[in-house]
Design an enzyme around this catalytic site. Sequence first.
Site, short mmCIF file in Angstrom:
data_model
loop_
_atom_site.label_atom_id
_atom_site.label_comp_id
_atom_site.label_asym_id
_atom_site.label_seq_id
_atom_site.Cartn_x
_atom_site.Cartn_y
_atom_site.Cartn_z
N ILE A 148 17.64 34.76 -0.03
CA ILE A 148 17.90 34.18 1.28
C ILE A 148 18.97 35.00 1.97
O ILE A 148 19.98 35.38 1.37
CB ILE A 148 18.37 32.72 1.15
CG1 ILE A 148 17.26 31.90 0.52
CG2 ILE A 148 18.80 32.15 2.50
CD1 ILE A 148 17.63 30.49 0.19
N CYS A 149 18.75 35.25 3.24
CA CYS A 149 19.74 35.96 4.04
C CYS A 149 20.39 34.99 5.00
O CYS A 149 19.80 34.59 6.00
CB CYS A 149 19.10 37.11 4.81
SG CYS A 149 20.30 38.04 5.76
N LEU A 150 21.55 34.56 4.67
CA LEU A 150 22.39 33.77 5.56
C LEU A 150 23.71 34.51 5.64
O LEU A 150 24.33 34.78 4.62
CB LEU A 150 22.64 32.37 4.98
CG LEU A 150 21.49 31.41 4.98
CD1 LEU A 150 21.88 30.14 4.25
CD2 LEU A 150 21.07 31.07 6.38
N ASP A 210 19.35 33.72 10.06
CA ASP A 210 19.74 35.10 9.81
C ASP A 210 18.55 35.85 9.21
O ASP A 210 18.09 35.50 8.15
CB ASP A 210 20.94 35.10 8.87
CG ASP A 210 21.64 36.44 8.80
OD1 ASP A 210 21.37 37.32 9.63
OD2 ASP A 210 22.47 36.60 7.90
#
Length: 174
Positions: A115-117, A144
Amino acid sequence: MLTLASKLKRDDGVKGSRTSNTISDSSRRISVRDRLLVKEVAELEANLPCTCKVNFPDPNKLHNFQLIVSPDESYYQGGKFQFEIEVPDAYNMVPPKVKCLTRIWHPNITETGEICLSLLREHSIDGTGWAPTRTLKDLLNFDDPLNIEAAEHHLRDKDEYRNKVEDYIKRYAR
């Protein structure tokens, strides 16, 4: 939650008493992380939208839990997505680790669950990364990009993108 909270109270009550059979201080100490989690988990559960549910496989380990998200709107409506959250010992100086366990077609999540946060980054140039002032409820913001193929797919053909999302939901998110 109650189990760890009870443990915290019980351990605090034992601090003053010393006997020859007491457990060593190092094994009796409750970490800063666990003290924070008792409070934050209660706050997280109280503020979760009805489309989210928290699951603790082991109630004595508040640092390992799952978040189940069942969106009631958007492309992902009708799916059930499971996320694994691990809160490291150095929390709240270090962000939690989050992984999506359900295969999903999403611009912010790879098919293998990364996950890209920006807020999950320990250090970020733009200042939006993790900070000790953040809490677990900040993890509910998923804005994001990461999966470039999915993002480009969405920009190129929204109908085809929706079809692929629906296919993934039927195959993996029921």
